[in-house]
Motif scaffolding. Structure first.
Motif, PDB file in Angstrom:
ATOM      1  N   LYS B   9       7.883 -34.218   7.001  1.00  0.00           N
ATOM      2  CA  LYS B   9       8.966 -33.261   7.213  1.00  0.00           C
ATOM      3  C   LYS B   9       8.686 -31.900   6.578  1.00  0.00           C
ATOM      4  CE  LYS B   9      11.250 -36.203   9.560  1.00  0.00           C
ATOM      5  NZ  LYS B   9      11.088 -36.122  11.014  1.00  0.00           N
ATOM      6  N   ARG B 103       6.615 -28.372  13.467  1.00  0.00           N
ATOM      7  CA  ARG B 103       7.532 -29.525  13.454  1.00  0.00           C
ATOM      8  C   ARG B 103       6.738 -30.799  13.709  1.00  0.00           C
ATOM      9  NH1 ARG B 103       8.306 -27.024  18.355  1.00  0.00           N
ATOM     10  NH2 ARG B 103       8.292 -28.338  20.199  1.00  0.00           N
ATOM     11  N   TYR B 105       7.376 -35.286  14.423  1.00  0.00           N
ATOM     12  CA  TYR B 105       8.270 -36.428  14.589  1.00  0.00           C
ATOM     13  C   TYR B 105       7.418 -37.598  15.038  1.00  0.00           C
ATOM     14  CZ  TYR B 105       7.860 -34.974  19.461  1.00  0.00           C
ATOM     15  OH  TYR B 105       7.356 -34.597  20.675  1.00  0.00           O
TER      16      TYR B 105
END
Lengths: 110, 110
Positions: B9, B103, B105
């Motif tokens: 993160k 980013r 994920y």
């Protein structure tokens, strides 16, 4: 497989997809080939490269002109179906990282 | 091999190193292991992951806290010697891309 070399000097965005394959192979090769063919037709696609070792761990990096191009590719209906299938059947673990390439250099022998 | 998961993160920088191995293997495994051990001791090192297929094409991505940390690692004397050896003996082709991760994920099964 190497990314298109003419894009080396242009600022661009990379999608780093790392994954661990499960032993379930049904449909994987066909879908992977179809996604590669489809990606090449997407606006802003610059190239990609991929490697997977015998331990099942692999990295695919695709290169794009913009974050919008990446978002557009991510939500393509066929790609969404492939992503769903990947999560369900093919990958025990994966990670996606989106990154902006700030510089690149390399060596290619004649 | 996967990057340290606790860093998912946090914004960070990635060095994407893609290469084609030649058939010359002398000293490669020892140097690769030494560089991995050394990298872990470097300030700002966050993790790395690597895959190489049977065709000799491989991708290693290392993750760093800052571009300064990457520059510092690049110019470490032992790493410079390894880079020189790589260009001379081990790689027929390579590309380095430095990128800022914007980013990330993923999915990890229990």
């Amino acid at each position: 497989m190497t990314a298109d070399r003419q894009n080396e000097k242009r600022a661009c965005y990379a999608v780093i997809f790392s994954s661990v394959r499960k032993n379930e192979h049904h449909g994987y090769d066909e879908t992977a080939a179809a996604m590669e063919t489809l990606a090449r037709t997407m606006p802003g696609y610059l190239g990609h490269e991929a490697a997977r070792g015998s331990d099942g761990f692999g990295i695919t990096v695709s290169y794009w002109e913009s974050e919008d191009a990446i978002a557009n590719w991510k939500r393509h209906a066929d790609h969404l179906a492939a992503q769903q299938r990947g999560r369900k059947d093919w990958y025990s673990d994966y990670m996606v990282r989106v990154a902006r390439v700030t510089r690149s250099y390399g060596m290619k022998r004649a």
